[in-house]
Design an enzyme around this catalytic site. Structure first.
Site, PDB file in Angstrom:
ATOM      1  N   GLU A 281      60.177   1.835 -21.400  1.00 54.88           N
ATOM      2  CA  GLU A 281      61.764   1.021 -21.733  1.00 54.88           C
ATOM      3  C   GLU A 281      62.507   0.736 -21.035  1.00 54.88           C
ATOM      4  O   GLU A 281      63.290   1.687 -19.577  1.00 54.88           O
ATOM      5  CB  GLU A 281      61.517   2.538 -22.454  1.00 54.88           C
TER       6      GLU A 281
ATOM      7  N   CYS B 260      69.551  -0.338 -19.042  1.00 55.54           N
ATOM      8  CA  CYS B 260      69.260   0.931 -18.222  1.00 55.54           C
ATOM      9  C   CYS B 260      67.726   0.147 -17.573  1.00 55.54           C
ATOM     10  O   CYS B 260      67.252   0.178 -18.704  1.00 55.54           O
ATOM     11  CB  CYS B 260      69.512   1.829 -19.453  1.00 55.54           C
TER      12      CYS B 260
ATOM     13  N   CYS C 147      57.540  10.752 -15.769  1.00 57.55           N
ATOM     14  CA  CYS C 147      58.625  11.119 -14.639  1.00 57.55           C
ATOM     15  C   CYS C 147      57.395  12.409 -14.935  1.00 57.55           C
ATOM     16  O   CYS C 147      57.277  13.614 -15.381  1.00 57.55           O
ATOM     17  CB  CYS C 147      59.791  11.513 -15.488  1.00 57.55           C
TER      18      CYS C 147
ATOM     19  N   CYS D 274      62.189  18.213 -16.409  1.00 60.72           N
ATOM     20  CA  CYS D 274      63.939  18.907 -17.384  1.00 60.72           C
ATOM     21  C   CYS D 274      63.414  19.147 -18.519  1.00 60.72           C
ATOM     22  O   CYS D 274      62.475  18.573 -19.181  1.00 60.72           O
ATOM     23  CB  CYS D 274      64.570  17.526 -16.883  1.00 60.72           C
TER      24      CYS D 274
ATOM     25  N   CYS E 123      64.258  16.935 -21.387  1.00 59.58           N
ATOM     26  CA  CYS E 123      64.114  15.015 -21.335  1.00 59.58           C
ATOM     27  C   CYS E 123      62.470  14.833 -22.843  1.00 59.58           C
ATOM     28  O   CYS E 123      61.454  15.827 -22.069  1.00 59.58           O
ATOM     29  CB  CYS E 123      64.262  14.154 -20.020  1.00 59.58           C
TER      30      CYS E 123
ATOM     31  N   CYS F 105      70.155   8.693 -23.671  1.00 55.71           N
ATOM     32  CA  CYS F 105      69.638   9.315 -22.290  1.00 55.71           C
ATOM     33  C   CYS F 105      68.488  10.666 -22.904  1.00 55.71           C
ATOM     34  O   CYS F 105      68.743  11.236 -23.872  1.00 55.71           O
ATOM     35  CB  CYS F 105      70.744   9.775 -21.758  1.00 55.71           C
TER      36      CYS F 105
HETATM   37  N1  SAH Z   1      65.748  10.946 -12.563  1.00 56.78           N
HETATM   38  C1  SAH Z   1      67.001  10.621 -13.272  1.00 56.78           C
HETATM   39  C2  SAH Z   1      67.420   9.164 -14.379  1.00 56.78           C
HETATM   40  C3  SAH Z   1      66.446   9.485 -15.927  1.00 56.78           C
HETATM   41  S1  SAH Z   1      67.350  10.869 -16.897  1.00 56.78           S
HETATM   42  C4  SAH Z   1      68.209  11.552 -13.499  1.00 56.78           C
HETATM   43  O1  SAH Z   1      68.002  12.536 -13.928  1.00 56.78           O
HETATM   44  O2  SAH Z   1      68.981  11.422 -13.157  1.00 56.78           O
HETATM   45  C5  SAH Z   1      68.767  10.160 -17.652  1.00 56.78           C
HETATM   46  C6  SAH Z   1      70.174  10.270 -17.133  1.00 56.78           C
HETATM   47  O3  SAH Z   1      69.883  10.918 -19.219  1.00 56.78           O
HETATM   48  C7  SAH Z   1      70.181  11.998 -17.091  1.00 56.78           C
HETATM   49  O4  SAH Z   1      72.101  12.266 -17.168  1.00 56.78           O
HETATM   50  C8  SAH Z   1      69.761  13.144 -17.643  1.00 56.78           C
HETATM   51  O5  SAH Z   1      70.648  14.287 -17.752  1.00 56.78           O
HETATM   52  C9  SAH Z   1      70.395  12.398 -19.084  1.00 56.78           C
HETATM   53  N2  SAH Z   1      69.105  13.254 -20.192  1.00 56.78           N
HETATM   54  C10 SAH Z   1      68.092  14.025 -19.934  1.00 56.78           C
HETATM   55  N3  SAH Z   1      67.177  14.251 -21.738  1.00 56.78           N
HETATM   56  C11 SAH Z   1      68.597  14.193 -22.216  1.00 56.78           C
HETATM   57  C12 SAH Z   1      68.874  14.320 -23.366  1.00 56.78           C
HETATM   58  N4  SAH Z   1      68.185  14.648 -24.161  1.00 56.78           N
HETATM   59  N5  SAH Z   1      69.903  14.467 -23.971  1.00 56.78           N
HETATM   60  C13 SAH Z   1      71.509  13.782 -23.360  1.00 56.78           C
HETATM   61  N6  SAH Z   1      71.159  13.194 -22.280  1.00 56.78           N
HETATM   62  C14 SAH Z   1      69.516  13.600 -21.289  1.00 56.78           C
END
Ligand code: SAH
Length: 368
Positions: free
Chosen positions: A115, A128, A135, A139, A142, A357
């Site tokens: 996406e 973006c 991935c 985390c 995410c 995000c």
């Molecule tokens: N792997 C990279 C880029 C992808 S994540 C990184 O970790 O930065 C992109 C952003 O989305 C990150 O800042 C992450 O903290 C945020 N993110 C992921 N899950 C989220 C959620 N459920 N709510 C808000 N932000 C989120």
């Protein structure tokens, strides 16, 4: 050395048999650097100026095929069709949010989906961009991580997200800002990401300013050290917690590269004049949103040129975590601001189409 060479020959033999009718063995112009394009032009006994001319058609004119290269003679277009390719992502879905955010679902050649999100800002657009299908970082908060890791994108697939999005825009030049913040961990796909970035910011490539391109990482320390030497694009770090225990709970990568290693690597990251490192901090109710957490954050970042983006958690199904109430978010911000940090509360756009995000999943299409 000899053994290595022999192994390589074996590999190549296998590949050659495959190459006879395999498109993927052709030179993929969108994935090549200027030097590689120049070498290809020379190998094919073409005049040197053709390299820049081809790159102009690919990156600036964003042609869909060799036939559209109108100042390239027919004979050369035939040679290109035979020996090169202009692969493009297949757009299989486009959703538009109430706030104007557009989410594209692209299918890769092998059927995996990624996406890309186009975000309208005041007077311009930000794109973006994804760097991996899936991935591996896992985390806690995410959605991309929940599907696991599929594969790295090639540099052509990374750049093509920008090319294809621009092709669909009324005024492509208004797409001025890029964030590598989509699916995947860009620094876990270092070589392809760096090559893509170079084509994105090259004057004879896509000609984006490095000031308007940002790479966001979960904190892979060795690659952060390399990145500072290899490119001038902006760095963002997903921090999300200011102590080791909370960060390791939210982000398993912290067990490999804890804050005690990450922060010194960021302190030695070379920053051009007035540039800051952006820290993303997702606010999660009861986990990292207390006054004490804000004070820890102040002390952790005090020796860094840092600005902080506070992102209230975007929920998705089955997550079991919530964003804090608005007054808690404001109080958290207040502590940072009182300590002289720029701290902005980021309203996530595109929530109604799961484009915000952490909500990117590569659609439900999955593999073909
Ligand atoms: N792997 C990279 C880029 C992808 S994540 C990184 O970790 O930065 C992109 C952003 O989305 C990150 O800042 C992450 O903290 C945020 N993110 C992921 N899950 C989220 C959620 N459920 N709510 C808000 N932000 C989120």
């Amino acid at each position: 050395m000899l053994i290595n060479l022999m192994n390589r020959r074996d590999d190549l033999c296998g590949l050659c048999a495959f190459a006879v009718n395999n498109e993927s063995m052709k030179a993929d112009l969108k994935g090549m650097s200027l030097a590689e394009t120049q070498a290809w032009v020379e190998e094919n006994e073409l005049p040197a100026y053709r390299a820049r001319q081809l790159r102009h058609w690919v990156f600036k004119a964003r042609v869909g095929g060799f036939d559209e290269m109108t100042n390239v003679p027919k004979g050369l277009r035939a040679l290109l069709a035979e020996k090169a390719r202009l692969k493009h992502l297949e757009e299989i879905k486009k959703e538009i949010s109430r706030d104007g955010t557009t989410k594209y679902l692209f299918r890769l050649e092998d059927g995996h989906c990624i996406e890309t999100v186009l975000i309208p800002e005041r007077g311009h657009f930000t794109l973006c961009v994804s760097s991996q299908a899936g991935c591996a970082m896992n985390c806690l908060f995410c959605l991309t991580g929940k599907q696991g890791f599929k594969r790295n994108l090639t540099s052509a697939e990374i750049v093509d997200q920008v090319v294809q999005t621009r092709r669909g825009m009324d005024d492509p030049e208004r797409l001025t800002n890029l964030v590598l913040m989509g699916m995947g961990e860009p620094l876990a796909n270092y070589d392809a990401v760096l090559k893509a970035l170079n084509n994105i910011i090259a004057e004879e490539g896509m000609n984006f300013s490095h000031r308007t391109v940002t790479l966001s990482t979960c904190g892979l320390v060795p690659q952060i050290r390399r990145l500072g030497k290899d490119t001038k694009v902006n760095l963002a770090v997903s921090l999300n917690a200011a102590d080791e225990e909370t960060r390791s709970y939210l982000m398993p990568v912290n067990r490999t590269y804890p804050l005690v290693e990450l922060i010194p690597a960021l302190q030695s990251f070379p920053l051009p004049n007035k540039r800051m490192i952006t820290f993303e901090y997702i606010l999660i109710k009861g986990i990292n949103d207390g006054d004490e957490d804000a004070r820890k954050l102040v002390s952790l970042l005090k020796r860094l040129r840092a600005k902080i983006n506070l992102i209230p958690l975007n929920p998705h199904l089955g997550l079991g975590l919530e964003a804090p109430p608005p007054e808690r978010i404001l109080q958290f911000q207040e502590i940072l601001v009182r300590n002289h940090f720029t701290a902005i509360i980021r309203k996530s756009k595109g929530q109604d189409i799961s484009a915000a995000c952490g909500q990117l999943s590569g659609g439900t299409a999955g593999r073909r």
